[in-house]
Design a protein around this motif. Structure first.
Motif, mmCIF file in Angstrom:
data_model
loop_
_atom_site.group_PDB
_atom_site.id
_atom_site.type_symbol
_atom_site.label_atom_id
_atom_site.label_comp_id
_atom_site.label_asym_id
_atom_site.label_seq_id
_atom_site.Cartn_x
_atom_site.Cartn_y
_atom_site.Cartn_z
ATOM 1 N N MET A 192 0.840 -1.179 0.000
ATOM 2 C CA MET A 192 0.000 0.000 0.000
ATOM 3 C C MET A 192 0.887 1.245 0.000
ATOM 4 S SD MET A 192 -3.279 -0.878 2.411
ATOM 5 C CE MET A 192 -2.441 -0.532 3.921
ATOM 6 N N ILE A 193 0.423 2.245 -0.664
ATOM 7 C CA ILE A 193 1.129 3.517 -0.730
ATOM 8 C C ILE A 193 0.103 4.634 -0.559
ATOM 9 C CG2 ILE A 193 1.016 3.488 -3.257
ATOM 10 C CD1 ILE A 193 3.590 5.170 -3.288
ATOM 11 N N THR A 194 0.487 5.646 0.195
ATOM 12 C CA THR A 194 -0.408 6.791 0.375
ATOM 13 C C THR A 194 -0.038 7.888 -0.612
ATOM 14 O OG1 THR A 194 0.973 7.923 2.006
ATOM 15 C CG2 THR A 194 -0.611 6.280 2.854
ATOM 16 N N ALA A 195 -0.963 8.796 -0.821
ATOM 17 C CA ALA A 195 -0.709 9.924 -1.709
ATOM 18 C C ALA A 195 0.458 10.760 -1.178
ATOM 19 C CB ALA A 195 -1.964 10.781 -1.841
ATOM 20 N N ALA A 196 0.539 10.911 0.134
ATOM 21 C CA ALA A 196 1.636 11.683 0.730
ATOM 22 C C ALA A 196 2.980 10.995 0.471
ATOM 23 C CB ALA A 196 1.409 11.864 2.234
ATOM 24 N N GLN A 197 3.017 9.664 0.574
ATOM 25 C CA GLN A 197 4.250 8.938 0.276
ATOM 26 C C GLN A 197 4.646 9.125 -1.186
ATOM 27 O OE1 GLN A 197 2.937 5.020 1.728
ATOM 28 N NE2 GLN A 197 4.863 4.927 2.876
ATOM 29 N N LEU A 198 3.666 9.108 -2.062
ATOM 30 C CA LEU A 198 3.941 9.280 -3.482
ATOM 31 C C LEU A 198 4.527 10.657 -3.767
ATOM 32 C CD1 LEU A 198 3.891 8.416 -6.403
ATOM 33 C CD2 LEU A 198 1.439 8.937 -6.464
ATOM 34 N N ARG A 199 3.934 11.686 -3.192
ATOM 35 C CA ARG A 199 4.451 13.053 -3.390
ATOM 36 C C ARG A 199 5.855 13.190 -2.803
ATOM 37 N NH1 ARG A 199 -1.007 14.073 -1.901
ATOM 38 N NH2 ARG A 199 -0.339 14.597 0.218
ATOM 39 N N ALA A 200 6.072 12.599 -1.614
ATOM 40 C CA ALA A 200 7.389 12.666 -0.975
ATOM 41 C C ALA A 200 8.433 11.907 -1.790
ATOM 42 C CB ALA A 200 7.310 12.112 0.447
ATOM 43 N N ALA A 201 8.061 10.753 -2.310
ATOM 44 C CA ALA A 201 8.986 9.954 -3.116
ATOM 45 C C ALA A 201 9.410 10.728 -4.354
ATOM 46 C CB ALA A 201 8.327 8.636 -3.514
ATOM 47 N N ARG A 202 8.447 11.357 -4.994
ATOM 48 C CA ARG A 202 8.762 12.133 -6.194
ATOM 49 C C ARG A 202 9.678 13.297 -5.847
ATOM 50 N NH1 ARG A 202 6.351 15.763 -8.791
ATOM 51 N NH2 ARG A 202 4.458 15.878 -7.553
ATOM 52 N N ALA A 203 9.423 13.924 -4.710
ATOM 53 C CA ALA A 203 10.271 15.039 -4.276
ATOM 54 C C ALA A 203 11.696 14.561 -3.984
ATOM 55 C CB ALA A 203 9.678 15.711 -3.043
ATOM 56 N N LEU A 204 11.834 13.408 -3.337
ATOM 57 C CA LEU A 204 13.168 12.864 -3.054
ATOM 58 C C LEU A 204 13.931 12.564 -4.336
ATOM 59 C CD1 LEU A 204 12.455 10.449 -0.079
ATOM 60 C CD2 LEU A 204 13.908 12.475 -0.032
ATOM 61 N N LEU A 205 13.210 12.105 -5.342
ATOM 62 C CA LEU A 205 13.849 11.796 -6.626
ATOM 63 C C LEU A 205 14.090 13.042 -7.472
ATOM 64 C CD1 LEU A 205 11.799 8.618 -7.597
ATOM 65 C CD2 LEU A 205 14.175 8.701 -6.799
ATOM 66 N N GLY A 206 13.404 14.124 -7.129
ATOM 67 C CA GLY A 206 13.555 15.357 -7.897
ATOM 68 C C GLY A 206 12.947 15.253 -9.285
ATOM 69 N N ILE A 207 11.837 14.527 -9.383
ATOM 70 C CA ILE A 207 11.179 14.371 -10.684
ATOM 71 C C ILE A 207 9.764 14.934 -10.623
ATOM 72 C CG2 ILE A 207 12.559 12.373 -11.361
ATOM 73 C CD1 ILE A 207 10.158 10.590 -10.632
ATOM 74 N N ASP A 208 9.231 15.281 -11.779
ATOM 75 C CA ASP A 208 7.862 15.781 -11.822
ATOM 76 C C ASP A 208 6.910 14.632 -12.177
ATOM 77 O OD1 ASP A 208 8.130 15.414 -14.587
ATOM 78 O OD2 ASP A 208 8.284 17.553 -15.012
ATOM 79 N N GLN A 209 5.626 14.950 -12.211
ATOM 80 C CA GLN A 209 4.623 13.932 -12.479
ATOM 81 C C GLN A 209 4.784 13.322 -13.867
ATOM 82 O OE1 GLN A 209 1.114 16.284 -11.674
ATOM 83 N NE2 GLN A 209 0.931 15.435 -9.609
ATOM 84 N N LYS A 210 5.216 14.117 -14.820
ATOM 85 C CA LYS A 210 5.388 13.623 -16.189
ATOM 86 C C LYS A 210 6.469 12.539 -16.237
ATOM 87 C CE LYS A 210 6.192 15.060 -20.906
ATOM 88 N NZ LYS A 210 7.359 15.383 -21.630
ATOM 89 N N VAL A 211 7.581 12.787 -15.574
ATOM 90 C CA VAL A 211 8.677 11.805 -15.568
ATOM 91 C C VAL A 211 8.235 10.522 -14.856
ATOM 92 C CG1 VAL A 211 11.016 11.330 -14.708
ATOM 93 C CG2 VAL A 211 10.483 13.550 -15.742
ATOM 94 N N LEU A 212 7.541 10.659 -13.734
ATOM 95 C CA LEU A 212 7.059 9.470 -13.027
ATOM 96 C C LEU A 212 6.079 8.690 -13.897
ATOM 97 C CD1 LEU A 212 6.950 7.670 -10.570
ATOM 98 C CD2 LEU A 212 5.199 9.186 -9.617
ATOM 99 N N ALA A 213 5.216 9.394 -14.602
ATOM 100 C CA ALA A 213 4.273 8.730 -15.505
ATOM 101 C C ALA A 213 5.018 7.946 -16.580
ATOM 102 C CB ALA A 213 3.331 9.764 -16.132
ATOM 103 N N GLU A 214 6.046 8.562 -17.160
ATOM 104 C CA GLU A 214 6.831 7.882 -18.193
ATOM 105 C C GLU A 214 7.534 6.647 -17.638
ATOM 106 O OE1 GLU A 214 9.418 11.009 -19.510
ATOM 107 O OE2 GLU A 214 7.867 11.950 -20.740
ATOM 108 N N ARG A 215 8.126 6.784 -16.462
ATOM 109 C CA ARG A 215 8.866 5.664 -15.863
ATOM 110 C C ARG A 215 7.956 4.508 -15.468
ATOM 111 N NH1 ARG A 215 13.482 8.247 -11.846
ATOM 112 N NH2 ARG A 215 14.559 9.465 -13.440
ATOM 113 N N SER A 216 6.719 4.831 -15.103
ATOM 114 C CA SER A 216 5.802 3.788 -14.641
ATOM 115 C C SER A 216 4.869 3.279 -15.738
ATOM 116 C CB SER A 216 4.969 4.311 -13.466
ATOM 117 O OG SER A 216 4.200 5.427 -13.870
ATOM 118 N N GLY A 217 4.889 3.922 -16.903
ATOM 119 C CA GLY A 217 4.005 3.505 -17.984
ATOM 120 C C GLY A 217 2.561 3.901 -17.765
ATOM 121 N N LEU A 218 2.354 4.932 -16.933
ATOM 122 C CA LEU A 218 1.013 5.437 -16.658
ATOM 123 C C LEU A 218 0.832 6.788 -17.332
ATOM 124 C CD1 LEU A 218 0.903 4.623 -12.835
ATOM 125 C CD2 LEU A 218 -0.113 3.289 -14.700
ATOM 126 N N SER A 219 -0.391 7.253 -17.380
ATOM 127 C CA SER A 219 -0.644 8.577 -17.937
ATOM 128 C C SER A 219 -0.433 9.630 -16.849
ATOM 129 C CB SER A 219 -2.078 8.673 -18.471
ATOM 130 O OG SER A 219 -3.004 8.634 -17.405
#
Length: 97
Positions: free
Chosen positions: A1-28
């Motif tokens: 399970m993952i929370t929305a807060a964990q997702l936002r924090a993870a992206r911040a730690l990686l220094g990536i935006d939503q577009k990059v995460l979408a590309e890496r995960s194969g999601l829109s």
């Protein structure tokens, strides 16, 4: 399970935006935006969640559940439960004399 807060924090730690995460995960991008906008645990298509968690794992993110110990090394953040303070009774314990 993952929370929305964990997702936002993870992206911040990686220094990536939503577009990059979408590309890496194969999601829109709208799917990632929807996941991040929720409160609490992200619910949805299991396949999409697995892709998301897999992409975060591949990038070095360790998701830490409530009350679990992190075995990995490296930097990170964890949200601690708020400390409940006792109401102040007005008695500081000082003795006048």
């Amino acid at each position: 399970m993952i929370t929305a807060a964990q997702l936002r924090a993870a992206r911040a730690l990686l220094g990536i935006d939503q577009k990059v995460l979408a590309e890496r995960s194969g999601l829109s991008v709208p799917t990632v935006q929807r996941m991040e906008s929720r409160e609490g645990v992200i619910r949805g298509n299991v396949d999409s969640l697995m892709k998301l968690v897999g992409a975060l794992d591949a990038a070095g993110i360790e998701l830490i559940g409530e009350g679990t110990i992190s075995q990995g090394g490296g930097r990170g953040v964890r949200l601690r439960a708020p400390v409940v303070k006792e109401p102040d009774s007005g008695n500081s314990g000082a003795v006048e004399g």
